[in-house]
Design a protein around this motif. Structure first.
Motif, PDB file in Angstrom:
ATOM      1  N   GLN A  84       9.970  56.716  52.916  1.00 26.67           N
ATOM      2  CA  GLN A  84       8.706  56.082  53.133  1.00 26.67           C
ATOM      3  C   GLN A  84       7.495  56.760  53.203  1.00 26.67           C
ATOM      4  O   GLN A  84       6.606  56.156  52.815  1.00 26.67           O
ATOM      5  CB  GLN A  84       8.752  55.703  54.264  1.00 26.67           C
ATOM      6  CG  GLN A  84       7.857  54.459  54.538  1.00 26.67           C
ATOM      7  CD  GLN A  84       7.982  53.671  56.360  1.00 26.67           C
ATOM      8  OE1 GLN A  84       8.882  54.260  56.500  1.00 26.67           O
ATOM      9  NE2 GLN A  84       6.580  52.674  56.764  1.00 26.67           N
ATOM     10  N   ILE A  85       7.507  58.127  54.119  1.00 26.81           N
ATOM     11  CA  ILE A  85       6.256  59.067  54.142  1.00 26.81           C
ATOM     12  C   ILE A  85       5.639  59.585  52.344  1.00 26.81           C
ATOM     13  O   ILE A  85       4.510  58.867  52.524  1.00 26.81           O
ATOM     14  CB  ILE A  85       6.451  60.263  54.666  1.00 26.81           C
ATOM     15  CG1 ILE A  85       6.387  59.491  56.786  1.00 26.81           C
ATOM     16  CG2 ILE A  85       5.415  60.795  54.579  1.00 26.81           C
ATOM     17  CD1 ILE A  85       6.924  60.671  57.053  1.00 26.81           C
ATOM     18  N   MET A  86       6.534  59.558  51.315  1.00 29.33           N
ATOM     19  CA  MET A  86       6.555  59.823  50.383  1.00 29.33           C
ATOM     20  C   MET A  86       5.772  58.687  50.145  1.00 29.33           C
ATOM     21  O   MET A  86       5.171  59.122  49.096  1.00 29.33           O
ATOM     22  CB  MET A  86       8.013  60.616  49.797  1.00 29.33           C
ATOM     23  CG  MET A  86       7.308  60.815  48.329  1.00 29.33           C
ATOM     24  SD  MET A  86       9.234  60.749  47.257  1.00 29.33           S
ATOM     25  CE  MET A  86       9.357  58.794  46.913  1.00 29.33           C
ATOM     26  N   ILE A  87       6.251  57.620  49.578  1.00 31.12           N
ATOM     27  CA  ILE A  87       5.524  56.863  49.332  1.00 31.12           C
ATOM     28  C   ILE A  87       4.369  56.623  49.782  1.00 31.12           C
ATOM     29  O   ILE A  87       3.428  55.973  48.580  1.00 31.12           O
ATOM     30  CB  ILE A  87       7.001  54.560  49.270  1.00 31.12           C
ATOM     31  CG1 ILE A  87       8.371  55.418  48.603  1.00 31.12           C
ATOM     32  CG2 ILE A  87       6.311  53.753  49.016  1.00 31.12           C
ATOM     33  CD1 ILE A  87       8.994  54.091  49.104  1.00 31.12           C
ATOM     34  N   LEU A  90       1.815  58.660  48.317  1.00 28.79           N
ATOM     35  CA  LEU A  90       1.122  58.228  46.938  1.00 28.79           C
ATOM     36  C   LEU A  90       0.231  58.059  46.718  1.00 28.79           C
ATOM     37  O   LEU A  90      -1.481  57.774  45.788  1.00 28.79           O
ATOM     38  CB  LEU A  90       2.566  57.513  45.673  1.00 28.79           C
ATOM     39  CG  LEU A  90       3.729  58.327  45.576  1.00 28.79           C
ATOM     40  CD1 LEU A  90       4.478  57.215  44.375  1.00 28.79           C
ATOM     41  CD2 LEU A  90       3.233  59.428  44.634  1.00 28.79           C
ATOM     42  N   TRP A  91      -0.254  56.760  47.489  1.00 28.83           N
ATOM     43  CA  TRP A  91      -1.583  56.384  47.483  1.00 28.83           C
ATOM     44  C   TRP A  91      -2.694  56.924  48.716  1.00 28.83           C
ATOM     45  O   TRP A  91      -4.057  56.531  49.058  1.00 28.83           O
ATOM     46  CB  TRP A  91      -1.457  54.997  47.563  1.00 28.83           C
ATOM     47  CG  TRP A  91      -1.381  53.984  46.732  1.00 28.83           C
ATOM     48  CD1 TRP A  91      -2.149  53.690  45.608  1.00 28.83           C
ATOM     49  CD2 TRP A  91       0.182  53.513  46.245  1.00 28.83           C
ATOM     50  NE1 TRP A  91      -1.771  53.329  44.532  1.00 28.83           N
ATOM     51  CE2 TRP A  91       0.084  53.367  44.842  1.00 28.83           C
ATOM     52  CE3 TRP A  91       1.260  53.923  46.552  1.00 28.83           C
ATOM     53  CZ2 TRP A  91       0.890  53.146  43.461  1.00 28.83           C
ATOM     54  CZ3 TRP A  91       2.792  54.132  45.732  1.00 28.83           C
ATOM     55  CH2 TRP A  91       2.671  53.478  44.688  1.00 28.83           C
ATOM     56  N   LEU A  92      -2.460  57.889  49.779  1.00 34.63           N
ATOM     57  CA  LEU A  92      -3.225  57.967  50.898  1.00 34.63           C
ATOM     58  C   LEU A  92      -2.979  59.295  51.134  1.00 34.63           C
ATOM     59  O   LEU A  92      -3.888  59.635  52.265  1.00 34.63           O
ATOM     60  CB  LEU A  92      -1.998  56.571  52.107  1.00 34.63           C
ATOM     61  CG  LEU A  92      -2.493  55.805  51.851  1.00 34.63           C
ATOM     62  CD1 LEU A  92      -1.538  54.789  53.517  1.00 34.63           C
ATOM     63  CD2 LEU A  92      -3.093  54.849  51.736  1.00 34.63           C
ATOM     64  N   ASN A  93      -2.542  60.466  50.433  1.00 40.31           N
ATOM     65  CA  ASN A  93      -2.091  61.726  50.678  1.00 40.31           C
ATOM     66  C   ASN A  93      -3.651  62.431  51.067  1.00 40.31           C
ATOM     67  O   ASN A  93      -3.772  62.869  51.364  1.00 40.31           O
ATOM     68  CB  ASN A  93      -1.583  61.956  49.742  1.00 40.31           C
ATOM     69  CG  ASN A  93      -1.129  63.903  50.738  1.00 40.31           C
ATOM     70  OD1 ASN A  93      -0.941  63.813  51.181  1.00 40.31           O
ATOM     71  ND2 ASN A  93      -1.658  64.476  49.709  1.00 40.31           N
ATOM     72  N   VAL A 150       0.866  52.759  62.172  1.00 34.07           N
ATOM     73  CA  VAL A 150      -0.075  52.472  61.533  1.00 34.07           C
ATOM     74  C   VAL A 150       1.083  52.965  59.284  1.00 34.07           C
ATOM     75  O   VAL A 150       0.601  51.755  58.537  1.00 34.07           O
ATOM     76  CB  VAL A 150      -0.952  53.818  61.623  1.00 34.07           C
ATOM     77  CG1 VAL A 150      -1.414  54.420  59.916  1.00 34.07           C
ATOM     78  CG2 VAL A 150      -2.262  53.327  62.584  1.00 34.07           C
ATOM     79  N   GLU A 151       2.331  53.667  59.767  1.00 32.29           N
ATOM     80  CA  GLU A 151       2.557  53.652  58.876  1.00 32.29           C
ATOM     81  C   GLU A 151       4.085  53.114  58.304  1.00 32.29           C
ATOM     82  O   GLU A 151       4.085  52.772  56.943  1.00 32.29           O
ATOM     83  CB  GLU A 151       4.096  55.261  59.159  1.00 32.29           C
ATOM     84  CG  GLU A 151       5.025  55.046  59.829  1.00 32.29           C
ATOM     85  CD  GLU A 151       4.472  54.909  61.627  1.00 32.29           C
ATOM     86  OE1 GLU A 151       5.499  55.099  62.185  1.00 32.29           O
ATOM     87  OE2 GLU A 151       4.040  55.622  61.621  1.00 32.29           O
TER      88      GLU A 151
END
Length: 462
Positions: A84-87, A90-93, A150-151
């Motif tokens: 989930q963190i990886m997904i 992809l947009w928020l890193n 938040v996540e």
């Protein structure tokens, strides 16, 4: 430098690839292989018409899921948190790195156009991804334990837009009568600042007692028709096994206090500086309530462990609470002892609290749900009123005062030592008079049927 550039290019390529529906479907099919099923202990494992649920942030409420899994025709699946963190990354890193200290504020900042555009793109992807994930795996609904992590915000938004049933087993179930109005006002102010984060969009929030029901509805976080009182599912098995004697092992469990104990210090630990709680700085900050309480109770029990090697002492730290290393540092500084070398003392973070309570003779804590769980399991419960807890201005942060007759109350190290000696010498009885009123106030439903009640309500909707 080249590696960073390559990483950015790779993220852009993946994001562009995942703009197309066939690619998203393939990704959902790939993600399905990373789903983990919660093992069921149902007697009949060949039940037909099993409803499959997708659990979000499963590690936060795994004990509730296990209870639901045991009593109902439900199967629960979860994605590994790293997936989930990886997904999300992809947009928020980029923004996570740019806004390290105030990422949460910027996450909801409508004036931050770039951040909101990235979130919008993530939500568009998640809408399609979740729909495919649910179709491929035949999930009926999603479930979690809160609605303002938040996540999970953009995932919850996707559930709402795709009309996927979404339920919450609200984990933050402990408030005392004295702080109800304070908590309602706190949440109202937070909603004014950030309506998106503190507004529930799903189908139903299940809460444990009337106090939490009142807080969530009167603060405006949850509409009255979207909340139900069911008790606490994870406690069902313990209520149902209360009459069975549990073999214990000369064990004392400390539910290690946190710096927001009893809703204290909330004005000091904002989203921008909340990470300070994970450092030693707060120990030198005289404005922080219960810093001395935290130090003293750990010191008292460490000394007791050293003097009583046949008694096991466990410090159970709360998820997201004070890290082990801070406890190690306090003991090393004050007693010049490496706590890790004390054989009969352990500092534990990840083990389920209920299991630790179950195997203990004595549970020590203050303003914690764990004290209720300890009373359910017929344990000696000690509530230390020491250091800052003795001050009149701080009494509002000490829960259960109305029911202090059910606890052993101590006011000093000497009283704690004498009490523990008497307990293990079997010279003192447990305090169990009028337990029903106590359970009714904080648990609402406490007959061991919370899981069944919740399942029935969900099955009537999906």
């Amino acid at each position: 430098m080249k590696l960073k550039i390559l990483k950015k290019i790779l993220i852009l390529i993946i994001r562009n690839f995942l703009r197309f529906s066939p690619a998203i479907y393939l990704f959902a099919f790939y993600a399905s292989h990373f789903l983990t099923k919660f093992e069921s202990k149902r007697r009949n494992k060949n039940q037909k018409n099993q409803n499959k649920f997708f659990a979000l942030s499963h590690w936060r409420f795994s004990s509730d899921i296990k209870s639901l899994n045991k009593y109902a025709n439900m199967d629960f699946y979860c994605l590994k948190s790293k997936f989930q963190i990886m997904i999300n990354a992809l947009w928020l890193n980029y923004f996570m790195k740019k806004y390290k200290k105030n990422f949460q504020d910027e996450f909801f900042n409508k004036n931050n156009k770039k951040m909101q555009l990235a979130r919008k793109e993530l939500q568009i992807f998640l809408g399609k991804f979740i729909k495919y994930l649910f179709d491929i795996n035949n999930f009926k609904a999603a479930i979690s334990c809160s609605f303002y992590y938040v996540e999970n915000q953009d995932w919850e938004n996707a559930f709402y837009k795709k009309k996927i049933p979404f339920y919450i087993i609200f984990r933050e179930n402990m408030l005392d009568d004295e702080v109800v109005s304070l908590e309602i006002n706190r949440l109202r102010n937070l909603r004014k600042k950030n309506n998106e984060k503190y507004s529930f969009l799903g189908n139903k929030v299940f809460v444990s007692n009337k106090i939490i029901f009142k807080v969530l509805t009167q603060s405006g976080c949850v509409q009255n028709n979207k909340i139900d009182l069911i008790g606490i599912p994870r406690l069902d098995s313990f209520f149902n096994s209360r009459k069975n004697k549990i073999k214990t092992d000369n064990q004392v469990l400390l539910l290690s206090p946190i710096l927001t104990m009893g809703r204290s210090n909330l004005d000091k630990f904002t989203e921008n500086n909340s990470r300070k709680v994970f450092t030693l700085d707060f120990m030198n900050n005289k404005n922080i309530i219960f810093r001395n309480y935290f130090k003293s109770i750990h010191l008292y029990l460490t000394e007791y462990a050293i003097k009583n090697p046949k008694i096991k002492i466990i410090f159970k730290t709360k998820f997201g609470g004070i890290p082990k290393r801070i406890i190690y540092n306090i003991i090393k500084k004050k007693l010049n002892v490496d706590i890790r070398k004390i054989k009969n003392l352990k500092v534990i973070g990840k083990s389920p609290t209920l299991n630790l309570i179950k195997n203990s003779d004595v549970v020590i804590g203050c303003s914690s749900t764990g004290l209720i769980e300890a009373k359910i399991l017929d344990k000696h419960v000690i509530c230390p009123i020491i250091e800052e807890a003795k001050k009149k201005n701080n009494k509002k942060f000490i829960y259960f005062k109305k029911y202090f007759h059910l606890f052993h109350i101590i006011y000093s190290k000497k009283e704690l030592n004498n009490l523990l000696d008497k307990i293990f010498q079997k010279k003192i009885n447990k305090k169990n008079s009028n337990l029903n009123n106590f359970f009714k106030n904080y648990l609402g439903i406490y007959d061991g049927s919370s899981s069944k009640t919740m399942i029935k309500k969900i099955n009537n909707e999906i």
